[in-house]
Enzyme design. Structure first.
Site, mmCIF file in Angstrom:
data_model
loop_
_atom_site.group_PDB
_atom_site.id
_atom_site.type_symbol
_atom_site.label_atom_id
_atom_site.label_comp_id
_atom_site.label_asym_id
_atom_site.label_seq_id
_atom_site.Cartn_x
_atom_site.Cartn_y
_atom_site.Cartn_z
ATOM 1 N N ASP A 1 0.877 -1.203 0.141
ATOM 2 C CA ASP A 1 -0.035 0.145 -0.056
ATOM 3 C C ASP A 1 0.882 1.147 -0.209
ATOM 4 O OD1 ASP A 1 -2.467 1.527 0.244
ATOM 5 O OD2 ASP A 1 -1.923 1.865 2.491
ATOM 6 N N LEU A 2 0.388 2.500 -0.436
ATOM 7 C CA LEU A 2 1.161 3.704 -0.362
ATOM 8 C C LEU A 2 0.869 4.337 0.981
ATOM 9 C CD1 LEU A 2 0.702 4.620 -3.916
ATOM 10 C CD2 LEU A 2 2.715 3.701 -2.964
ATOM 11 N N ASP A 3 -0.083 5.036 1.347
ATOM 12 C CA ASP A 3 -0.338 6.008 2.250
ATOM 13 C C ASP A 3 0.039 5.183 3.569
ATOM 14 O OD1 ASP A 3 -0.878 8.222 0.533
ATOM 15 O OD2 ASP A 3 -3.164 7.610 0.746
ATOM 16 N N TRP B 1 -3.430 11.652 3.835
ATOM 17 C CA TRP B 1 -3.299 10.583 2.606
ATOM 18 C C TRP B 1 -2.850 11.261 1.456
ATOM 19 C CZ3 TRP B 1 -7.178 10.522 6.213
ATOM 20 C CH2 TRP B 1 -7.257 9.303 6.989
ATOM 21 N N SER C 1 -3.186 0.356 -3.944
ATOM 22 C CA SER C 1 -3.631 1.855 -3.332
ATOM 23 C C SER C 1 -5.031 2.029 -3.763
ATOM 24 C CB SER C 1 -2.625 2.852 -3.746
ATOM 25 O OG SER C 1 -2.964 4.126 -2.919
ATOM 26 N N ARG C 2 -5.922 2.137 -2.593
ATOM 27 C CA ARG C 2 -6.964 2.926 -2.976
ATOM 28 C C ARG C 2 -7.220 4.350 -2.540
ATOM 29 N NH1 ARG C 2 -10.899 -0.409 -0.079
ATOM 30 N NH2 ARG C 2 -9.651 -0.600 1.520
ATOM 31 N N LYS D 1 -9.650 -3.418 -1.975
ATOM 32 C CA LYS D 1 -8.287 -4.196 -2.277
ATOM 33 C C LYS D 1 -8.746 -5.692 -2.953
ATOM 34 C CE LYS D 1 -5.814 -1.100 -0.692
ATOM 35 N NZ LYS D 1 -4.408 -0.800 -0.263
ATOM 36 N N ASP E 1 -1.627 -0.449 6.191
ATOM 37 C CA ASP E 1 -1.882 0.142 7.345
ATOM 38 C C ASP E 1 -3.282 0.191 7.696
ATOM 39 O OD1 ASP E 1 -2.636 3.329 7.064
ATOM 40 O OD2 ASP E 1 -2.437 2.021 5.292
#
Length: 162
Positions: free
Chosen positions: A8-10, A20, A67-68, A98, A121
């Site tokens: 994931d990114l954030d 975010w 990533s959402r 996801k 996260d």
């Protein structure tokens, strides 16, 4: 080793000034060696992320992103500015579950979910993706070397008999 490690990114690979990436205010720019948005929020990879990505490169582990975000273009721009886009041949970055991200990753790679390792996260994502047989790891405060290497061992233990 996993065939695919998905991040994931954030709040997993990067911090965007405590929010975010889709809550930032473009344009993004380099300022004194840092990436900032229009309001001065600093975007940075967590301290251990460069070493983790290098480890994956050295061990020829394929990496992907899930990533959402409501602003996929912003996320892509930040990945480019951080000079890490090239490390992720598979990237599912758009507002959706996801589960949709992982269905696309599985279709693109042809690999079983059990051969994947996922870092995120948000516990809801960990639960959802974990139900697919993906080894899913909850990241509390940014990905660290310790959590990453412990997770590789957890993946190995879970797949020992596979």
């Amino acid at each position: 080793m996993p065939r695919l490690i998905v991040f994931d990114l954030d709040f997993t690979l990067w911090d965007c000034g405590g929010t975010w990436c889709d809550c930032l205010s473009p344009p993004f720019r380099q300022q004194h060696g840092q990436i900032v948005d229009r309001t001065g929020r600093h975007v940075r990879l967590y301290d251990d992320v460069d070493a983790i990505l290098a480890y994956c490169d050295q061990h020829e582990i394929t990496m992907g992103l899930a990533s959402r975000t409501e602003q996929p273009r912003w996320a892509s721009e930040l990945l480019d500015m951080l000079d890490i886009t090239h490390r992720f041949p598979f990237a599912e970055i758009y507002p959706s579950s996801k589960l949709r991200h992982f269905a696309a990753l599985q279709k693109a790679t042809g690999w079983d979910y059990a051969s994947m390792l996922f870092f995120d996260d948000e516990m809801r994502n960990i639960r959802e993706v974990g139900e697919l047989s993906v080894t899913s790891i909850y990241v509390r405060e940014g990905l660290s070397n310790e959590l990453f290497h412990d997770s590789l061992q957890q993946f190995a233990d879970a797949n020992r008999d596979a």
